[in-house]
Design a protein around this motif. Structure first.
Motif: not given
Length: 287
Positions: A1-22
């Motif tokens: 897995m590339s660093i860019g793809l790993a960063a995108s997947l992690s970013g998607a997770f934290f974005q979903a986490t943000n909605y849950a925290f909101t």
């Protein structure tokens, strides 16, 4: 897995986490969506101040950047507010997958602006996304139009902000991609935090609200850093497909973090199926 793809997947997770925290903050703090939005961005300004000072970011500032930052943050702030209202009116497990509506929204907008019509497989993907959004909105037996309309409006705001922040990142010529991202994020959110702080002071909002919104702020700040790295390193295709997984992540987080699974699991299985289906449709769109 590339660093860019790993960063995108992690970013998607934290974005979903943000909605849950909101949603959690809305439920526990008793403050409005607008108040939480201001407080979380004031908190992000404090977080961004650390890399801003550490990188001596002020040395890279130019008076012309002020206009660029306005164009980045005005549509972004509207989008964030619309998403917060949508979460308040609906649920994270509904709003997060509906963000896949960003793809047909942008496609239709670009067609009206004179861009070529999408290919047949893109039209199939758009129809599939719209159909699944319709089915998801009817989870309670009736069409819940308001969250979908709010998400469509937010999608337009996010799309415009994405274009402008990408342009702004490219202003830092001669620096590495990671340095460009670090400068962009630190400057942008110090800028946001300053005006959010002024908004809180003018509205006589308690400073304790900044602390209450700390997890909302931190999760979004991390998500933005990772998503920008993903776009810079892996390109639009991988980053958009990975980002669409926030719908699936949002459903899972809503089940676990928000303890929503109380009336049987059938509805959750359906939501998870729709969220996964939207991710597949987004991937098909970019083939």
């Amino acid at each position: 897995m590339s660093i860019g793809l790993a960063a995108s997947l992690s970013g998607a997770f934290f974005q979903a986490t943000n909605y849950a925290f909101t949603q959690k903050c809305q439920q526990t703090s008793g403050y409005s969506s607008a108040q939480i939005l201001l407080a979380s961005h004031a908190a992000m300004g404090l977080i961004a101040a650390l890399p801003f000072i550490g990188l001596n970011a002020w040395r890279y500032l130019d008076p012309s950047h002020f206009v660029a930052l306005i164009w980045i943050n005005l549509p972004y702030a509207i989008a964030q507010l619309l998403i917060a209202i949508a979460i308040q009116k609906s649920d994270v497990s509904i709003v997060s997958p509906l963000l896949a509506l960003k793809i047909p929204t942008i496609t239709i907008l670009m067609s009206f602006m004179g861009q070529p019509m999408p290919a047949w497989h893109q039209l199939v993907a758009i129809v599939a996304i719209l159909l699944m959004a319709y089915l998801l909105s009817r989870r309670a037996g009736r069409l819940d139009v308001l969250p979908a309309c709010l998400v469509i409006g937010a999608s337009l705001g996010y799309a415009q902000s994405d274009i402008e922040i990408t342009r702004y990142t490219q202003d830092f010529v001669g620096l590495s991609a990671l340095m460009q991202v670090a400068l962009t994020v630190s400057i942008n959110y110090v800028f946001c935090g300053f005006f959010a702080g002024l908004g809180m002071l003018s509205g006589c909002q308690p400073l304790s609200l900044v602390y209450a919104a700390r997890w909302v702020a931190l999760s979004w700040f991390v998500a933005v850093c990772l998503l920008l790295v993903g776009f810079r390193l892996s390109g639009v295709l991988e980053a958009n497909v990975a980002q669409s997984l926030r719908g699936v992540f949002g459903i899972l987080l809503s089940m676990l973090f928000l303890n929503k699974i109380v009336k049987g699991q059938g509805d959750w299985h359906f939501k998870l199926l729709m969220g996964t289906g939207m991710t597949i449709a987004v991937f098909f769109y970019f083939l």
